[in-house]
Enzyme design. Sequence first.
Site, PDB file in Angstrom:
ATOM      1  N   SER A 143       0.789  -1.231   0.000  1.00 25.16           N
ATOM      2  CA  SER A 143       0.000   0.000   0.000  1.00 25.16           C
ATOM      3  C   SER A 143       0.820   1.280   0.000  1.00 25.16           C
ATOM      4  O   SER A 143       0.241   2.368  -0.090  1.00 25.16           O
ATOM      5  CB  SER A 143      -0.965   0.005   1.180  1.00 25.16           C
ATOM      6  OG  SER A 143      -2.045  -0.854   0.900  1.00 25.16           O
TER       7      SER A 143
ATOM      8  N   ALA B 257     -17.117  -9.139   6.318  1.00 22.87           N
ATOM      9  CA  ALA B 257     -17.822  -9.317   5.053  1.00 22.87           C
ATOM     10  C   ALA B 257     -16.768  -9.728   4.033  1.00 22.87           C
ATOM     11  O   ALA B 257     -15.942  -8.912   3.628  1.00 22.87           O
ATOM     12  CB  ALA B 257     -18.511  -8.032   4.625  1.00 22.87           C
TER      13      ALA B 257
ATOM     14  N   TYR C 286     -10.679   2.325   5.375  1.00 21.15           N
ATOM     15  CA  TYR C 286      -9.628   2.002   4.408  1.00 21.15           C
ATOM     16  C   TYR C 286     -10.139   0.974   3.395  1.00 21.15           C
ATOM     17  O   TYR C 286     -10.602  -0.105   3.770  1.00 21.15           O
ATOM     18  CB  TYR C 286      -8.442   1.437   5.185  1.00 21.15           C
ATOM     19  CG  TYR C 286      -7.137   1.328   4.448  1.00 21.15           C
ATOM     20  CD1 TYR C 286      -6.169   2.310   4.592  1.00 21.15           C
ATOM     21  CD2 TYR C 286      -6.857   0.227   3.652  1.00 21.15           C
ATOM     22  CE1 TYR C 286      -4.942   2.202   3.948  1.00 21.15           C
ATOM     23  CE2 TYR C 286      -5.643   0.111   3.007  1.00 21.15           C
ATOM     24  CZ  TYR C 286      -4.685   1.095   3.155  1.00 21.15           C
ATOM     25  OH  TYR C 286      -3.474   0.973   2.520  1.00 21.15           O
ATOM     26  N   SER C 287     -10.059   1.309   2.120  1.00 19.67           N
ATOM     27  CA  SER C 287     -10.598   0.427   1.091  1.00 19.67           C
ATOM     28  C   SER C 287      -9.703   0.432  -0.151  1.00 19.67           C
ATOM     29  O   SER C 287      -9.473   1.480  -0.756  1.00 19.67           O
ATOM     30  CB  SER C 287     -12.014   0.864   0.697  1.00 19.67           C
ATOM     31  OG  SER C 287     -12.484   0.124  -0.413  1.00 19.67           O
ATOM     32  N   ASN C 288      -9.214  -0.734  -0.528  1.00 15.25           N
ATOM     33  CA  ASN C 288      -8.391  -0.841  -1.732  1.00 15.25           C
ATOM     34  C   ASN C 288      -9.162  -0.439  -2.984  1.00 15.25           C
ATOM     35  O   ASN C 288      -8.576   0.015  -3.967  1.00 15.25           O
ATOM     36  CB  ASN C 288      -7.875  -2.278  -1.878  1.00 15.25           C
ATOM     37  CG  ASN C 288      -6.810  -2.615  -0.855  1.00 15.25           C
ATOM     38  OD1 ASN C 288      -5.871  -1.858  -0.643  1.00 15.25           O
ATOM     39  ND2 ASN C 288      -6.960  -3.753  -0.199  1.00 15.25           N
TER      40      ASN C 288
ATOM     41  N   GLY D 182       3.057  -0.507   4.042  1.00 14.57           N
ATOM     42  CA  GLY D 182       2.301  -1.409   3.190  1.00 14.57           C
ATOM     43  C   GLY D 182       2.763  -2.835   3.325  1.00 14.57           C
ATOM     44  O   GLY D 182       3.835  -3.118   3.865  1.00 14.57           O
TER      45      GLY D 182
END
Length: 410
Positions: free
Chosen positions: A103, A167, A209-211, A353
Amino acid sequence: MPQVVRRVGVTALAVTLLAGVAGVAGVAAPGVATANSVALPKAAAGQDRPELQKAIQAFVDSGFAGVQLRVHDQLGDWVGSAGVRKLDEAAKPPTNGRFRVGSVTKTFTATLVLQLVAEGRIGLDSPVVDYLPRFGLDRRITVRMLLQHTSGVFNYTGEYYPDGTVAPGIPAAGKEWVDNRFHTYRPEELVRLALSKPARFEPGTDWSYSNTNYTLAGLLIEKVTGRSYAEEMKRRILRPLGLSGTVVPGARLGFPGPHAHGYYRYQDAGQWKTVDVTRQNPSLLSAAGDMISTTKDLQTFFSALMGGKLLPGPLLAEMRKPHPKSGDYRYGLGLFVQDTGPNCVGTIFHHNGSAPGGYGALMYGTPDGSRTLTASVTTGDAAIDPAQVFPKELEKLVTEVFCDGRTEVG
């Protein structure tokens, strides 16, 4: 609790659980300085920094396979390594070695998007759907929200909720990832999978946080420039800064130069196994985390960014401004903000990352880029929980570099 302890611990956990699982010198492109303009002074030959060597050896003693570290501070440059390049061999990790930065890629991506904002080609607060209509995104989602993780869009590598529920998304851990680690994903495929899931929250109302945000940012770059994400990254940042050890690999499995091996330990039918995952397909993370680099290149990049060589002042200030909803994570636009306290250097910026397996990366710097820490950590076959071990050793290392070894800070 001292501030540096609290900030480092939280962010290290984000690296392990979110970044990894959840997860031409002389010719400058627009808005980019040449490599010559960000040259750093060299440390004296043979300079001894036993405190830094001790700090990285501590990672190895705690169960990691290898570490390579580069520090630039008032004493100049120091480079060292500890541990092994490959299990069952004696050679240390090469100090010029390539590694998967995970990241850390997000800071590169955010910088590129903000360069396009500076040129008036993208509006920071414009709806993303105006540029990428084919996905039918909620019109309230802006470019800024992608870069600061406030869009609410589902993270395609899985959502982890405060109450402990999960999820699931595309597996980025365990046997499922190991068995599927050579699969090629298309960015559009990743985005569509995310959009098939319920949003985590209404756009702009919270932080998570979302890729997916940065995979969308990569597609945005391609749409606006008419070039691939990799081509535009090379044209605007890698070549102008002379980052010859950095690549955007796409779906390529291997490394383009010297490197340490990374390993992944997982359970299969109740048995623990360790596999060499040096070769893996990074397309799962796309513009959110696919890059390969070196400690020298990360230092050059971050020093240039922090020193105002890559972005105009107002946009760099926006990048450094943490969103209030990000809480203790203190996330701006592709950057974490950390307060080390009055007994240290004050505010520092960073983005760490990890690849889904085998590699971790560190990139830290002061606001003017005059003091930096860049490193790679590789995992081995030790029975350790990185989420527990890594924050402790990271805290010691950051304290050594940015607090001159003092343990009482904040």
